[in-house]
Design a protein around this motif. Structure first.
Motif, mmCIF file in Angstrom:
data_model
loop_
_atom_site.group_PDB
_atom_site.id
_atom_site.type_symbol
_atom_site.label_atom_id
_atom_site.label_comp_id
_atom_site.label_asym_id
_atom_site.label_seq_id
_atom_site.Cartn_x
_atom_site.Cartn_y
_atom_site.Cartn_z
ATOM 1 N N ILE A 188 41.164 42.525 89.792
ATOM 2 C CA ILE A 188 41.116 41.082 90.018
ATOM 3 C C ILE A 188 42.058 40.433 89.015
ATOM 4 C CG2 ILE A 188 39.694 39.010 90.062
ATOM 5 C CD1 ILE A 188 38.712 40.913 92.082
ATOM 6 N N ASP A 189 42.960 39.569 89.488
ATOM 7 C CA ASP A 189 43.878 38.873 88.597
ATOM 8 C C ASP A 189 43.699 37.367 88.709
ATOM 9 O OD1 ASP A 189 46.381 41.352 89.190
ATOM 10 O OD2 ASP A 189 45.312 40.948 87.313
ATOM 11 N N GLN A 190 43.606 36.719 87.564
ATOM 12 C CA GLN A 190 43.561 35.274 87.518
ATOM 13 C C GLN A 190 44.194 34.843 86.214
ATOM 14 O OE1 GLN A 190 38.738 35.532 87.082
ATOM 15 N NE2 GLN A 190 39.588 33.484 87.009
ATOM 16 N N PRO A 191 44.737 33.612 86.151
ATOM 17 C CA PRO A 191 45.392 33.189 84.910
ATOM 18 C C PRO A 191 44.409 33.121 83.759
ATOM 19 C CG PRO A 191 45.211 31.366 86.475
ATOM 20 C CD PRO A 191 44.802 32.596 87.208
ATOM 21 N N THR A 192 44.911 33.390 82.569
ATOM 22 C CA THR A 192 44.045 33.409 81.383
ATOM 23 C C THR A 192 43.589 32.012 80.991
ATOM 24 O OG1 THR A 192 45.198 35.358 80.572
ATOM 25 C CG2 THR A 192 43.912 34.111 78.966
ATOM 26 N N GLU A 193 44.492 31.050 81.085
ATOM 27 C CA GLU A 193 44.172 29.700 80.614
ATOM 28 C C GLU A 193 44.981 28.669 81.385
ATOM 29 O OE1 GLU A 193 43.679 29.156 76.260
ATOM 30 O OE2 GLU A 193 45.142 27.540 76.455
ATOM 31 N N MET A 194 44.359 27.520 81.633
ATOM 32 C CA MET A 194 45.045 26.399 82.276
ATOM 33 C C MET A 194 44.622 25.119 81.578
ATOM 34 S SD MET A 194 44.743 27.409 86.321
ATOM 35 C CE MET A 194 45.911 26.164 86.826
ATOM 36 N N THR A 195 45.513 24.136 81.592
ATOM 37 C CA THR A 195 45.221 22.832 81.010
ATOM 38 C C THR A 195 45.448 21.768 82.070
ATOM 39 O OG1 THR A 195 45.908 23.606 78.829
ATOM 40 C CG2 THR A 195 45.786 21.233 79.156
ATOM 41 N N ALA A 196 44.543 20.792 82.119
ATOM 42 C CA ALA A 196 44.668 19.712 83.092
ATOM 43 C C ALA A 196 44.155 18.423 82.456
ATOM 44 C CB ALA A 196 43.891 20.036 84.361
ATOM 45 N N THR A 197 44.445 17.309 83.121
ATOM 46 C CA THR A 197 44.078 15.992 82.599
ATOM 47 C C THR A 197 42.846 15.461 83.328
ATOM 48 O OG1 THR A 197 46.399 15.568 82.108
ATOM 49 C CG2 THR A 197 44.926 13.654 82.165
ATOM 50 N N GLU A 198 42.016 14.786 82.597
ATOM 51 C CA GLU A 198 40.830 14.161 83.169
ATOM 52 C C GLU A 198 41.219 13.280 84.354
ATOM 53 O OE1 GLU A 198 38.830 11.643 80.384
ATOM 54 O OE2 GLU A 198 36.905 11.783 81.418
ATOM 55 N N ASP B 39 33.949 19.645 82.973
ATOM 56 C CA ASP B 39 34.498 20.774 83.732
ATOM 57 C C ASP B 39 35.228 21.765 82.833
ATOM 58 O OD1 ASP B 39 35.440 18.498 86.397
ATOM 59 O OD2 ASP B 39 33.570 19.622 86.107
ATOM 60 N N SER B 40 35.388 21.440 81.569
ATOM 61 C CA SER B 40 35.986 22.384 80.618
ATOM 62 C C SER B 40 35.068 23.592 80.508
ATOM 63 C CB SER B 40 36.143 21.731 79.241
ATOM 64 O OG SER B 40 37.108 20.705 79.268
ATOM 65 N N ALA B 41 35.577 24.744 80.948
ATOM 66 C CA ALA B 41 34.761 25.955 81.030
ATOM 67 C C ALA B 41 35.676 27.090 81.454
ATOM 68 C CB ALA B 41 33.641 25.780 82.047
ATOM 69 N N SER B 42 35.122 28.280 81.520
ATOM 70 C CA SER B 42 35.834 29.402 82.133
ATOM 71 C C SER B 42 35.369 29.545 83.563
ATOM 72 C CB SER B 42 35.569 30.692 81.363
ATOM 73 O OG SER B 42 36.230 30.689 80.122
ATOM 74 N N TYR B 43 36.300 29.886 84.443
ATOM 75 C CA TYR B 43 36.004 30.063 85.860
ATOM 76 C C TYR B 43 36.279 31.514 86.225
ATOM 77 C CZ TYR B 43 35.381 25.123 85.902
ATOM 78 O OH TYR B 43 34.891 23.859 85.635
ATOM 79 N N LEU B 44 35.236 32.176 86.705
ATOM 80 C CA LEU B 44 35.270 33.610 86.970
ATOM 81 C C LEU B 44 35.361 33.862 88.466
ATOM 82 C CD1 LEU B 44 32.310 34.728 84.643
ATOM 83 C CD2 LEU B 44 34.663 34.181 84.011
ATOM 84 N N CYS B 45 36.305 34.697 88.833
ATOM 85 C CA CYS B 45 36.485 35.121 90.220
ATOM 86 C C CYS B 45 35.896 36.533 90.334
ATOM 87 C CB CYS B 45 37.981 35.136 90.518
ATOM 88 S SG CYS B 45 38.477 35.848 92.091
ATOM 89 N N ALA B 46 35.146 36.803 91.389
ATOM 90 C CA ALA B 46 34.549 38.130 91.571
ATOM 91 C C ALA B 46 34.587 38.505 93.043
ATOM 92 C CB ALA B 46 33.111 38.146 91.057
ATOM 93 N N ILE C 264 33.258 42.981 91.506
ATOM 94 C CA ILE C 264 34.351 43.290 90.590
ATOM 95 C C ILE C 264 34.831 41.957 90.033
ATOM 96 C CG2 ILE C 264 36.549 44.464 90.298
ATOM 97 C CD1 ILE C 264 34.212 46.241 91.336
ATOM 98 N N TRP C 265 34.792 41.837 88.704
ATOM 99 C CA TRP C 265 35.028 40.544 88.074
ATOM 100 C C TRP C 265 36.412 40.433 87.461
ATOM 101 C CZ3 TRP C 265 31.203 36.709 87.912
ATOM 102 C CH2 TRP C 265 29.942 37.107 88.364
ATOM 103 N N GLY C 266 37.014 39.250 87.606
ATOM 104 C CA GLY C 266 38.206 38.943 86.839
ATOM 105 C C GLY C 266 37.810 38.576 85.410
ATOM 106 N N ALA C 267 38.805 38.500 84.532
ATOM 107 C CA ALA C 267 38.547 38.195 83.121
ATOM 108 C C ALA C 267 38.242 36.719 82.894
ATOM 109 C CB ALA C 267 39.727 38.625 82.264
ATOM 110 N N GLY C 268 38.462 35.891 83.930
ATOM 111 C CA GLY C 268 38.148 34.477 83.799
ATOM 112 C C GLY C 268 39.350 33.630 83.428
ATOM 113 N N THR C 269 39.338 32.393 83.892
ATOM 114 C CA THR C 269 40.369 31.420 83.547
ATOM 115 C C THR C 269 39.725 30.324 82.723
ATOM 116 O OG1 THR C 269 41.612 31.829 85.580
ATOM 117 C CG2 THR C 269 42.001 29.727 84.451
#
Lengths: 113, 109
Positions: B4-14, B82-89, B98-103
């Protein structure tokens, strides 16, 4: 009890010691799971149980054992802890072992020195 | 192998919109889950897709393309909470996740 609980919340353990992490759910879910979560890695399945009386090995079962004597409880035992078992451990349950979402306990933070 | 691949970190504006992508390779496929995990807390379920298309649930939507092995989670009207990690599985042929490492999503005011 509401949902799924784990004990202890955290523990520091000397290497070589035996440790049992407890997990109890009151949702009458058939399936239960143990995961470990390490920084930079996804949740990794240690052991699972699709129904009381049965267990199976997950991705990283070595050094761990489980039992499922009844529907509610699913303890995880480290027979002889090693530093590489330092991790956050999550117990989860689901109504069945197929399409249902998994509900997670609050986790146990374990440090092995 | 399963991956499973997902980006490690993302930044967004309120107040903005953000899309978190996930690609998967599994032996068999029985659906794609998204979970939210706040720091120091347990993962909580957000969505499940097994058929192609978009599932909308309030400010959150999840999309699946089985032929491409691809999913995304769309978060609208971002809030600081909404600041958190988002896990894809992904659920494999044995219904194991099968889990991704989270974004890790960082929301800035």
């Amino acid at each position: 009890i509401a949902g799924i609980t784990q004990a202890p919340t955290s523990q520091i353990l000397a290497a070589g010691r035996r440790m049992t992490l407890r997990c109890t759910q009151d949702m009458r879910h058939n399936a239960m799971y143990w995961y470990r979560q390490d920084l930079g890695l996804g949740l990794r399945l240690i052991h699972y149980s699709n129904t009381a009386g049965t267990t199976g090995k997950g991705e990283v079962p070595d050094g761990y054992s489980v039992s499922r004597a009844n529907t509610d409880d699913f303890p995880l035992t480290l027979a002889s802890a090693v530093p590489s078992q330092t991790s956050v451990y999550f117990c989860a349950s689901s109504a069945s072992g197929t399409y249902n979402e998994q509900f997670f306990g609050p986790g146990t933070r374990l440090t092995v020195l | 192998g399963q991956n499973i691949d997902q980006p490690t970190e993302m930044t967004a504006t309120e107040g903005a919109i953000v899309q978190i992508n996930c690609t998967y390779q599994t032996s068999g496929f029985n659906g794609l889950f998204w979970y939210q995990q706040h720091a120091g807390e347990a993962p909580t379920f957000l969505s499940y897709n097994v058929l192609d298309g978009l599932e909308e649930k309030g400010r959150f939507s999840s999309f699946l393309s089985r032929s491409k092995g691809y999913s995304y989670l769309l978060l609208k009207e971002l809030q600081m909470k909404d600041s958190a990690s988002y896990l894809c599985a992904a659920s494999d042929s044995n219904y194991q996740l099968i889990w991704g490492a989270g974004t890790k999503l960082i929301i800035k005011p």
